[in-house]
Every structure is written in structure tokens, then in C-alpha cells.
Design a protein around this motif. Structure first.
Motif, PDB file in Angstrom:
ATOM      1  N   LEU A   1      95.013   7.583 100.483  1.00  0.00           N
ATOM      2  CA  LEU A   1      94.804   6.790 101.689  1.00  0.00           C
ATOM      3  C   LEU A   1      95.045   5.310 101.427  1.00  0.00           C
ATOM      4  O   LEU A   1      95.599   4.605 102.274  1.00  0.00           O
ATOM      5  N   THR A   2      94.654   4.838 100.262  1.00  0.00           N
ATOM      6  CA  THR A   2      94.874   3.436  99.925  1.00  0.00           C
ATOM      7  C   THR A   2      96.362   3.140  99.834  1.00  0.00           C
ATOM      8  O   THR A   2      96.831   2.120 100.345  1.00  0.00           O
ATOM      9  N   LEU A   3      97.116   4.054  99.215  1.00  0.00           N
ATOM     10  CA  LEU A   3      98.566   3.851  99.151  1.00  0.00           C
ATOM     11  C   LEU A   3      99.180   3.902 100.547  1.00  0.00           C
ATOM     12  O   LEU A   3     100.081   3.119 100.862  1.00  0.00           O
ATOM     13  N   GLY A   4      98.687   4.785 101.407  1.00  0.00           N
ATOM     14  CA  GLY A   4      99.156   4.825 102.796  1.00  0.00           C
ATOM     15  C   GLY A   4      98.879   3.513 103.507  1.00  0.00           C
ATOM     16  O   GLY A   4      99.739   2.978 104.224  1.00  0.00           O
ATOM     17  N   PHE A   5      97.672   2.990 103.337  1.00  0.00           N
ATOM     18  CA  PHE A   5      97.310   1.693 103.923  1.00  0.00           C
ATOM     19  C   PHE A   5      98.235   0.599 103.411  1.00  0.00           C
ATOM     20  O   PHE A   5      98.776  -0.194 104.189  1.00  0.00           O
ATOM     21  N   LEU A   6      98.453   0.550 102.093  1.00  0.00           N
ATOM     22  CA  LEU A   6      99.291  -0.495 101.513  1.00  0.00           C
ATOM     23  C   LEU A   6     100.752  -0.365 101.939  1.00  0.00           C
ATOM     24  O   LEU A   6     101.436  -1.372 102.136  1.00  0.00           O
ATOM     25  N   HIS A   7     101.234   0.861 102.098  1.00  0.00           N
ATOM     26  CA  HIS A   7     102.599   1.041 102.608  1.00  0.00           C
ATOM     27  C   HIS A   7     102.702   0.484 104.024  1.00  0.00           C
ATOM     28  O   HIS A   7     103.715  -0.132 104.387  1.00  0.00           O
ATOM     29  N   GLY A   8     101.665   0.697 104.835  1.00  0.00           N
ATOM     30  CA  GLY A   8     101.650   0.135 106.192  1.00  0.00           C
ATOM     31  C   GLY A   8     101.656  -1.382 106.171  1.00  0.00           C
ATOM     32  O   GLY A   8     102.346  -2.031 106.973  1.00  0.00           O
ATOM     33  N   VAL A   9     100.896  -1.966 105.252  1.00  0.00           N
ATOM     34  CA  VAL A   9     100.880  -3.429 105.107  1.00  0.00           C
ATOM     35  C   VAL A   9     102.279  -3.912 104.725  1.00  0.00           C
ATOM     36  O   VAL A   9     102.815  -4.854 105.317  1.00  0.00           O
ATOM     37  N   GLY A  10     102.884  -3.263 103.737  1.00  0.00           N
ATOM     38  CA  GLY A  10     104.230  -3.645 103.309  1.00  0.00           C
ATOM     39  C   GLY A  10     105.247  -3.512 104.429  1.00  0.00           C
ATOM     40  O   GLY A  10     106.121  -4.369 104.593  1.00  0.00           O
TER      41      GLY A  10
END
Length: 191
Positions: A101-110
Motif C-alpha cells: 500500500l505504501t508503494l501504491g501511495f508513493l506511485h500515486g504521488v510520483g
């Protein structure tokens, strides 16, 4: 702005779950930058249908990231606003607790950062000359240790805090524009 400021929210595992969907992340960002909006106005900005936006706004509301703006609208139009102006998080902790989920969140930020940059590039031809001259699209490369990168990050964020706008939804004064400054600092894979 301090991480303990009531205008800031610190992500935990439940909040990162709510923001792992890119549309929720983008909707929250739009509410922070442009102020209160309806699901319809957000849908237009996001390029999606109102039903999808309404669903994601309800998910954000359940997480406490957005709230209804009771000072606007009527029984037919629900207005939403961000509950906080900024987000902070402990990356190692979130990666340990909720890695996917954290990687999903960070991909969204990117993705949001990239979209901001492309929107700026698309607008360059029509910018006023002084804004063209003042703008920057660049990258810098260094050889640093982790402690040096941390020190650089702290110095940069201190400078940014000096220029921070307390309320991005406040009216612009003469000559002002909303300005985005994006910073990414990370080790590059060199092998």
C-alpha cells in the motif's frame, strides 16, 4: 510548517490504505490547492465520472482526510474540503507495516508530480516572460552519504518553510500565482 500542526496529518497504516488509490490521492491534492469543490467539479478536473469521484470522496471522508464544507451548497450539492493542508509520514515505518500500500501511495504521488511537471511544460509557451525566467526545470547530481543527503533535505525544507503560504485557498494578491516546488532526493542505481 510543523508536523504537529493541526493543518498537517501524519499517515499511519489506515490512512495510507485510504490514499493508496491514485484518484483519492489526486482528489485530496486538488482540494488542498483549489479549495472546496463538489464531486462534479472534481470529476471534471480529474477527467472521470461524478459517481467515481463521489465514491472516492466518501472513502476519504471515512478516513478523516476530507470533510463536508457546511458553509457551501445545499441539499443537492455537497461541497468537500481537505481536513488538513499537508501530509507527513515515516517512510521506513509505513514500508515495514504496509509495503504494498505504501508503494501504491508513493506511485500515486510520483504520478501527480509528473502530471504537474507536464502541465507546466505544456503551458510554457503562454507564460508571461517574468514567469518563464523565474521558473526552473532541472536536476542536480551529487556524490553524498545518507547523512549528507538528510542534512541537505533539512536545509532545503527550512528555506521552503520561509516562503510557505499558510492557506493555499486564500485569494491571490496582485502579481501572485500559485507556485509548485517539487523536490525528489534519492540514491540512483548506478550498477
Amino acid at each position: 510548517m510543523s508536523e504537529n500542526d493541526e493543518r498537517s496529518v501524519r499517515l499511519d497504516r489506515s490512512l495510507v490504505r485510504a490514499l493508496a488509490h491514485p484518484m483519492r490521492n489526486r482528489a485530496l491534492g486538488l482540494l488542498r490547492v483549489y479549495g472546496p469543490q463538489t464531486a462534479t467539479t472534481l470529476a471534471t478536473r480529474l477527467g472521470v465520472n461524478t459517481g467515481a469521484t463521489s465514491y472516492h470522496l466518501r472513502q476519504l471522508a471515512e478516513a478523516g482526510l476530507v470533510v463536508e464544507d457546511d458553509s457551501r451548497g445545499n441539499a443537492r450539492d455537497r461541497w468537500w474540503k481537505a481536513a488538513h493542508q499537508t501530509t507527513s509520514f515515516d517512510l521506513p515505518e509505513l514500508l515495514d507495516q504496509e509495503p504494498e500500500l505504501t508503494l501504491g501511495f508513493l506511485h500515486g504521488v510520483g504520478q501527480a508530480y509528473a502530471e504537474n511537471m507536464f502541465a507546466f511544460i505544456d503551458s510554457m509557451q503562454t507564460l508571461d516572460p517574468e514567469w518563464k525566467e523565474a521558473s526552473l526545470l532541472s536536476d542536480y547530481h551529487f556524490h553524498l552519504r545518507a547523512d549528507q543527503l538528510a542534512a541537505l533535505r533539512q536545509e532545503l525544507t527550512a528555506v521552503l518553510a520561509k516562503y510557505a503560504t499558510p492557506d493555499l485557498t486564500a485569494p491571490l494578491t496582485d502579481g501572485e500565482e500559485q507556485v509548485t516546488i517539487q523536490i525528489q532526493a534519492f540514491p540512483r542505481e548506478t550498477r
